[in-house]
Design an enzyme around this catalytic site. Structure first.
Site, PDB file in Angstrom:
ATOM      1  N   SER A  36      35.620  29.510  -0.393  1.00 42.13           N
ATOM      2  CA  SER A  36      35.997  30.315   0.811  1.00 42.13           C
ATOM      3  C   SER A  36      36.267  31.569   0.071  1.00 42.13           C
ATOM      4  O   SER A  36      36.630  31.798  -1.333  1.00 42.13           O
ATOM      5  CB  SER A  36      37.583  29.898   1.328  1.00 42.13           C
ATOM      6  OG  SER A  36      37.625  30.809   2.067  1.00 42.13           O
ATOM      7  N   TYR A  91      46.091  26.408   1.660  1.00 42.39           N
ATOM      8  CA  TYR A  91      44.781  26.615   1.560  1.00 42.39           C
ATOM      9  C   TYR A  91      44.258  27.579   0.475  1.00 42.39           C
ATOM     10  O   TYR A  91      43.088  27.323  -0.325  1.00 42.39           O
ATOM     11  CB  TYR A  91      44.274  27.184   3.066  1.00 42.39           C
ATOM     12  CG  TYR A  91      42.742  27.321   3.072  1.00 42.39           C
ATOM     13  CD1 TYR A  91      42.015  26.230   3.740  1.00 42.39           C
ATOM     14  CD2 TYR A  91      42.152  28.293   3.056  1.00 42.39           C
ATOM     15  CE1 TYR A  91      40.619  26.307   4.127  1.00 42.39           C
ATOM     16  CE2 TYR A  91      40.676  28.591   3.400  1.00 42.39           C
ATOM     17  CZ  TYR A  91      40.189  27.606   3.694  1.00 42.39           C
ATOM     18  OH  TYR A  91      38.620  27.644   4.195  1.00 42.39           O
TER      19      TYR A  91
HETATM   20  P1  NAD Z   1      35.260  21.583  10.323  1.00 44.63           P
HETATM   21  O1  NAD Z   1      36.569  21.383  11.018  1.00 44.63           O
HETATM   22  O2  NAD Z   1      33.996  21.831  11.459  1.00 44.63           O
HETATM   23  O3  NAD Z   1      34.533  20.402   9.323  1.00 44.63           O
HETATM   24  C1  NAD Z   1      35.396  19.767   8.464  1.00 44.63           C
HETATM   25  C2  NAD Z   1      34.939  18.482   8.073  1.00 44.63           C
HETATM   26  O4  NAD Z   1      35.793  17.839   7.161  1.00 44.63           O
HETATM   27  C3  NAD Z   1      34.841  17.442   9.409  1.00 44.63           C
HETATM   28  O5  NAD Z   1      33.521  16.844   9.087  1.00 44.63           O
HETATM   29  C4  NAD Z   1      35.958  16.626   9.054  1.00 44.63           C
HETATM   30  O6  NAD Z   1      35.846  15.296   9.824  1.00 44.63           O
HETATM   31  C5  NAD Z   1      36.004  16.566   7.682  1.00 44.63           C
HETATM   32  N1  NAD Z   1      37.301  16.193   7.095  1.00 44.63           N
HETATM   33  C6  NAD Z   1      38.365  16.719   7.593  1.00 44.63           C
HETATM   34  N2  NAD Z   1      39.364  15.844   6.757  1.00 44.63           N
HETATM   35  C7  NAD Z   1      38.804  14.788   6.223  1.00 44.63           C
HETATM   36  C8  NAD Z   1      39.043  13.705   5.321  1.00 44.63           C
HETATM   37  N3  NAD Z   1      40.272  13.287   4.967  1.00 44.63           N
HETATM   38  N4  NAD Z   1      38.142  12.826   4.793  1.00 44.63           N
HETATM   39  C9  NAD Z   1      36.794  13.085   5.052  1.00 44.63           C
HETATM   40  N5  NAD Z   1      36.427  14.094   5.996  1.00 44.63           N
HETATM   41  C10 NAD Z   1      37.513  15.023   6.329  1.00 44.63           C
HETATM   42  O7  NAD Z   1      35.167  22.801   9.487  1.00 44.63           O
HETATM   43  P2  NAD Z   1      34.138  23.837   8.740  1.00 44.63           P
HETATM   44  O8  NAD Z   1      34.847  25.187   8.891  1.00 44.63           O
HETATM   45  O9  NAD Z   1      32.961  23.348   8.784  1.00 44.63           O
HETATM   46  O10 NAD Z   1      34.793  23.776   7.074  1.00 44.63           O
HETATM   47  C11 NAD Z   1      34.043  23.161   6.056  1.00 44.63           C
HETATM   48  C12 NAD Z   1      34.413  23.598   4.969  1.00 44.63           C
HETATM   49  O11 NAD Z   1      34.118  25.134   4.719  1.00 44.63           O
HETATM   50  C13 NAD Z   1      35.929  23.621   4.454  1.00 44.63           C
HETATM   51  O12 NAD Z   1      36.132  23.107   3.259  1.00 44.63           O
HETATM   52  C14 NAD Z   1      36.312  24.877   4.913  1.00 44.63           C
HETATM   53  O13 NAD Z   1      37.545  25.321   4.063  1.00 44.63           O
HETATM   54  C15 NAD Z   1      35.210  25.906   4.255  1.00 44.63           C
HETATM   55  N6  NAD Z   1      35.233  27.222   4.852  1.00 44.63           N
HETATM   56  C16 NAD Z   1      35.296  27.360   6.201  1.00 44.63           C
HETATM   57  C17 NAD Z   1      35.213  28.819   6.772  1.00 44.63           C
HETATM   58  C18 NAD Z   1      35.341  29.018   8.109  1.00 44.63           C
HETATM   59  O14 NAD Z   1      35.539  30.351   8.245  1.00 44.63           O
HETATM   60  N7  NAD Z   1      35.094  28.125   9.150  1.00 44.63           N
HETATM   61  C19 NAD Z   1      35.244  29.754   5.935  1.00 44.63           C
HETATM   62  C20 NAD Z   1      35.253  29.442   4.330  1.00 44.63           C
HETATM   63  C21 NAD Z   1      35.233  28.396   3.891  1.00 44.63           C
END
Ligand code: NAD
Length: 263
Positions: A145, A158
Site C-alpha cells: 500500500s 495497518y
Molecule cells: P477486500 O475487503 O475487498 O478484500 C480482502 C480479501 O481478503 C477478501 O477476499 C477477504 O475474504 C480476504 N481475507 C480477509 N481476512 C482473511 C483471512 N483471515 N484469511 C483469508 N482471507 C482473508 O479488500 P481490498 O481493498 O481488495 O484489499 C486487498 C489488499 O489490497 C489488502 O491487502 C489491502 O490492504 C490492499 N490495499 C487496498 C487498498 C484500497 O484502497 N482498497 C489500497 C492499498 C492496498
C-alpha cells in the site's frame, strides 16, 4: 504481452474472493494462468466467482485457509501444489483494516492485522519457495500500500504491517535473486473496494467529519490526480510483473498512488 503468456502456470492469490484479489485472479486467468482462489465470503458467491474464472478457459480451485492460521496456510500451499502441479505465481493480497486512535485500538485487532496483512506472507512464501526454486521460475507479488511507504494517523497496525511487507519483499528478493524468482510489492493509493467503503464510515467517526469529507479531504486529498486507483490498474501491474520484460524488476515497490507519496 500476449493474451495467453501465462498458459501452463498456476497463480495462488490470497484474499481473491473480493476486491483487488478477485480482479488480479481475473487478469491472470485471462493471461491463461490456472488459479487457486482463497478468502472468505458467501459460499454461493465464491462458487460463482470460481465458475466465472473457469469460464476463461483455465483450471480453478478454491481453498478457504484462514490467513491468521499458519498451519492452514501450509496445507493450502501443499494442496495447491498437489492438485495443480505447482505454484508459479504467489500473490499475497489478503488484508483487513481497522481505524482508531492508538489508545483505543483493540489489541485483538492489532494482532489480526499483523497476522493477515504481514505474517501470512512470511508463511506463504516459506511454504511455496522450495518448489518454485526446484522448477526454476517464480513470481511473488505482495499487495502492500502507499501506507507501506508513508503513514496516516489512526492506522497504526495497518501502517506497521504494510511497512513490514515492504521490508520482507526486499529481503526475500535478495535471497532468491539467482533463482529466476522475482519478489515485488505493489503500493496502491486508495482503490474503491469493499475494504475502503467500510473505512469511509470508520474514518468519519474517528475524525468527527462527514463521509463526503472523508472522500474529498482525506482520501482524494492525498491523491493528486483526484481519482481513485482502479482494481484493473492494480491487476494490470500484477500481470506486468509476471511478464518476461519484468524479469529484472525485483525487490521493488511499484507505486500506483496518483502522486500521493511524491509530495
Ligand atoms: P477486500 O475487503 O475487498 O478484500 C480482502 C480479501 O481478503 C477478501 O477476499 C477477504 O475474504 C480476504 N481475507 C480477509 N481476512 C482473511 C483471512 N483471515 N484469511 C483469508 N482471507 C482473508 O479488500 P481490498 O481493498 O481488495 O484489499 C486487498 C489488499 O489490497 C489488502 O491487502 C489491502 O490492504 C490492499 N490495499 C487496498 C487498498 C484500497 O484502497 N482498497 C489500497 C492499498 C492496498
Amino acid at each position: 504481452m500476449s493474451a495467453h503468456s501465462l498458459r501452463g502456470k498456476t497463480a495462488l492469490i490470497t484474499g481473491s474472493t473480493s476486491g483487488i484479489g478477485l480482479g488480479i485472479a481475473q487478469a491472470l486467468a485471462d493471461q491463461g494462468a490456472n488459479i487457486i482462489m482463497n478468502g472468505f465470503g458467501d459460499a454461493e458467491e465464491i462458487e460463482s466467482a470460481r465458475a466465472d474464472l473457469e469460464g476463461r478457459g483455465v483450471k480453478v480451485i478454491y481453498n478457504a485457509a484462514d490467513m491468521t492460521k499458519p498451519d492452514e496456510i501450509v496445507v493450502m500451499i501443499d494442496d495447491g501444489v498437489a492438485k495443480m502441479g505447482g505454484i508459479d505465481i504467489l500473490v499475497n493480497n489478503a488484508g483487513i483494516q481497522f481505524v482508531s486512535p492508538v489508545e483505543e485500538f483493540p489489541p485483538e485487532k492489532w494482532d489480526a492485522i499483523i497476522a493477515i496483512n504481514m505474517s501470512a506472507s512470511f508463511h506463504t512464501i516459506r511454504a511455496a519457495l522450495p518448489q518454485m526454486r526446484a522448477r526454476g521460475w517464480g513470481r511473488i507479488i505482495n499487495v502492500a500500500s502507499a501506507h507501506g511507504l508513508v503513514a496516516s494517523p489512526f492506522k497504526s497496525a495497518y501502517v506497521t504491517a504494510k511497512h513490514g511487507i515492504v521490508g520482507l519483499t526486499k529481503t526475500i528478493a535478495l535471497e532468491v535473486a539467482e533463482d529466476n524468482i522475482t519478489v515485488n510489492a505493489i503500493c496502491p493509493g486508495y482503490v474503491k473496494t469493499p475494504l475502503v467503503e467500510g473505512q469511509i464510515a470508520d474514518t468519519a467517526k474517528a475524525r468527527g467529519i462527514s463521509e463526503e469529507e472523508v472522500v474529498n479531504t482525506v482520501m482524494l486529498k492525498a491523491q493528486h490526480t483526484k481519482k481513485f486507483v482502479t482494481i484493473e490498474q492494480v491487476a494490470g501491474i500484477t500481470s506486468f510483473l509476471c511478464s518476461d520484460v519484468a524479469e529484472n524488476i525485483t525487490g521493488s515497490n511499484i507505486v500506483c498512488d496518483g502522486g500521493w507519496t511524491a509530495a
